[in-house]
Design an enzyme around this catalytic site. Structure first.
Site, PDB file in Angstrom:
ATOM      1  N   ALA A 147      -8.871  57.460  26.640  1.00 34.14           N
ATOM      2  CA  ALA A 147      -8.367  56.232  27.267  1.00 34.14           C
ATOM      3  C   ALA A 147      -7.198  55.582  26.511  1.00 34.14           C
ATOM      4  CB  ALA A 147      -9.525  55.254  27.445  1.00 34.14           C
ATOM      5  N   GLN A 198     -14.743  68.847  25.048  1.00 33.85           N
ATOM      6  CA  GLN A 198     -14.021  67.952  24.133  1.00 33.85           C
ATOM      7  C   GLN A 198     -14.688  67.905  22.758  1.00 33.85           C
ATOM      8  OE1 GLN A 198     -14.453  67.294  27.357  1.00 33.85           O
ATOM      9  NE2 GLN A 198     -12.862  65.986  28.195  1.00 33.85           N
ATOM     10  N   ARG A 244      -5.102  62.967  26.463  1.00 34.08           N
ATOM     11  CA  ARG A 244      -6.333  62.524  27.105  1.00 34.08           C
ATOM     12  C   ARG A 244      -6.998  61.496  26.193  1.00 34.08           C
ATOM     13  NH1 ARG A 244      -9.185  64.216  23.665  1.00 34.08           N
ATOM     14  NH2 ARG A 244     -10.951  63.116  24.556  1.00 34.08           N
ATOM     15  N   ARG A 267      -4.714  59.139  36.556  1.00 33.30           N
ATOM     16  CA  ARG A 267      -6.161  59.277  36.293  1.00 33.30           C
ATOM     17  C   ARG A 267      -6.824  57.946  36.626  1.00 33.30           C
ATOM     18  NH1 ARG A 267      -8.339  62.338  31.106  1.00 33.30           N
ATOM     19  NH2 ARG A 267     -10.111  62.624  32.484  1.00 33.30           N
ATOM     20  N   ASP A 308     -14.200  54.635  28.431  1.00 30.89           N
ATOM     21  CA  ASP A 308     -12.955  54.607  29.210  1.00 30.89           C
ATOM     22  C   ASP A 308     -12.769  53.301  29.943  1.00 30.89           C
ATOM     23  OD1 ASP A 308     -13.571  57.602  28.885  1.00 30.89           O
ATOM     24  OD2 ASP A 308     -11.484  57.503  29.569  1.00 30.89           O
ATOM     25  N   ASN A 315     -18.152  56.250  30.234  1.00 32.03           N
ATOM     26  CA  ASN A 315     -17.601  57.233  29.299  1.00 32.03           C
ATOM     27  C   ASN A 315     -17.835  58.632  29.872  1.00 32.03           C
ATOM     28  OD1 ASN A 315     -16.333  57.801  26.728  1.00 32.03           O
ATOM     29  ND2 ASN A 315     -18.302  58.603  26.043  1.00 32.03           N
TER      30      ASN A 315
END
Ligand SMILES: CSC[C@@H](O)[C@@H](O)C(=O)COP(=O)(O)O
EC number: 5.3.1.23
Length: 376
Positions: free
Chosen positions: A55, A203, A53, A90, A243, A253
């Protein structure tokens, strides 16, 4: 970065088995598990399920996925099919489309019998470039932290707040937002990081694990603590990742970033966004209107993963049975809330002029007719 004293990248090529190896991030911070990825489905699953995960790491993984596709079938038709298959994994991180396009553009002109080797070489290049880009981001971000240190008493700690994990786990190495932190810590500047937990996937626990492994002082806080800390002068600057950044500097983001930017703006706290140039989507300007926001499973909001009393990793439900959950995974921070963008070429204002001056080769990219659902 180091895990139990051994240097790891977030993915690496196993040349004995001829497969990609990844860290399965779903089990972190509780268990460090690695996994080989050897089929098209495993690649797609690794991205969709967030085994990998962040970007830049999604982009690098996609490049290796294209290398596998070319090994299976180097025809134009399969190249297109693989591009489409992985592009749908994604929707928000534009590094995915960037890496897939870079592979497609490099491979299409080649004879079919050269494509598999060329694709693998390109995937290695993309991974290596990511490491170098992030190291550069760290050097430029370090200068910002040094600038803040000058106005502090000697030895006084600089408090940095970050959201989500824009760390080495989200890239091939160094991280984007964390790279300036690692560089500052390595340079002997006393820093302390406020780590947002980043619901719903937590995260922030990954960020805490990383910072802890590297010896960087930090404190894990609930997402809503940031505004309070800023009001009380306990945050010197915010650094987050992104991202997708538009050509005028809007940044998309992890959900909750926008609220941190608003709080930072209201409290005169500098709000920086660290990004590698592949995260810039030159085809769009207005992030709120044009960036596709991933909507993930409601179960990620109604349940939380952690260590169970018996030491196993388990999932607990935090809501009443049947509660509907909504899970937009990202939000957009408009450029006027961003103090500066830390790129591999230096720090620029979050404006169309600033970004174009820093990356003049993209000045003429034409706005694309967008499909907001896929961003492609
Ligand atoms: C250097 S990573 C920047 C972003 O990708 C990061 O901040 C982020 O939002 C990651 O989201 P995730 O859903 O965990 O992939």
């Amino acid at each position: 970065m180091k895990v139990n004293g051994k240097h790891y990248r977030s993915l690496w090529w196993n040349s004995e088995k001829n497969v990609l190896e990844i860290i399965d991030q779903r089990w972190l911070p509780h268990d460090f598990r690695t996994q080989t990825v050897g089929t098209m489905e495993e690649f797609a699953d690794a991205i969709v399920e967030m085994r990998v995960r962040g970007a830049p790491l999604i982009g690098a993984t996609a490049a290796y996925a294209m290398a596998l596709a070319m090994k299976i079938d180097p025809s134009n038709a399969y190249l297109e099919k693989a591009w489409k298959y992985f592009n749908e994994t994604r929707p928000t991180a534009v590094n995915l489309r960037w890496a897939l396009n870079r592979c497609k553009d490099a491979l299409l002109p080649l004879p079919e019998d050269q494509r598999a080797d060329a694709a693998l070489k390109l995937a290695h290049e993309i991974a290596d470039e990511d490491v170098e880009i992030n190291a550069q981001i760290g050097r430029h971000g370090l200068a910002i932290i040094q600038g803040i240190a000058i106005n502090k008493k000697p030895g006084e700690t600089i408090n940095i707040l970050t959201h989500c994990n824009a760390g080495w786990l989200a890239t091939v190495d160094w991280g984007t937002a964390t790279s300036p932190m690692y560089h500052a810590h390595n340079a002997g500047i006393p820093i302390h990081v406020w780590v947002d937990e980043t619901r719903p996937r937590n995260q922030g626990a990954l960020t805490s694990w990383e910072l802890g492994s590297h010896g960087v002082p930090h404190t894990y806080i609930v997402d809503n603590a940031g505004g309070h800390l800023m009001q009380h002068g306990k945050v010197d600057l915010v650094i987050v990742g992104t991202d997708r950044t538009t050509r005028r500097g809007d940044v998309c983001n992890k959900i909750g970033t926008y609220l941190k930017a608003l709080a930072a703006h209201a409290n005169n706290v500098p709000f920086y966004v660290a990004l590698p140039s592949p995260t810039i989507d030159w085809t769009i300007a207005n992030g709120v209107a044009d960036i596709p926001i991933e909507e993930r499973s409601a179960q990620e909001t109604t349940h939380v993963q952690g260590i169970m009393p018996d030491g196993s990793i388990g999932m607990v439900q935090v809501t009443p049975e049947g509660t509907p959950g909504g899970n937009p995974a990202f939000d957009v921070t408009p450029n006027h809330l961003v103090t500066g963008l830390i790129t591999e070429r230096g720090v620029t204002p979050a404006t169309a002029e600033g970004l174009q001056a820093m990356f003049p080769e993209f000045a003429n990219v034409k706005p694309a007719a967008k499909n907001k659902k896929t961003g492609s």
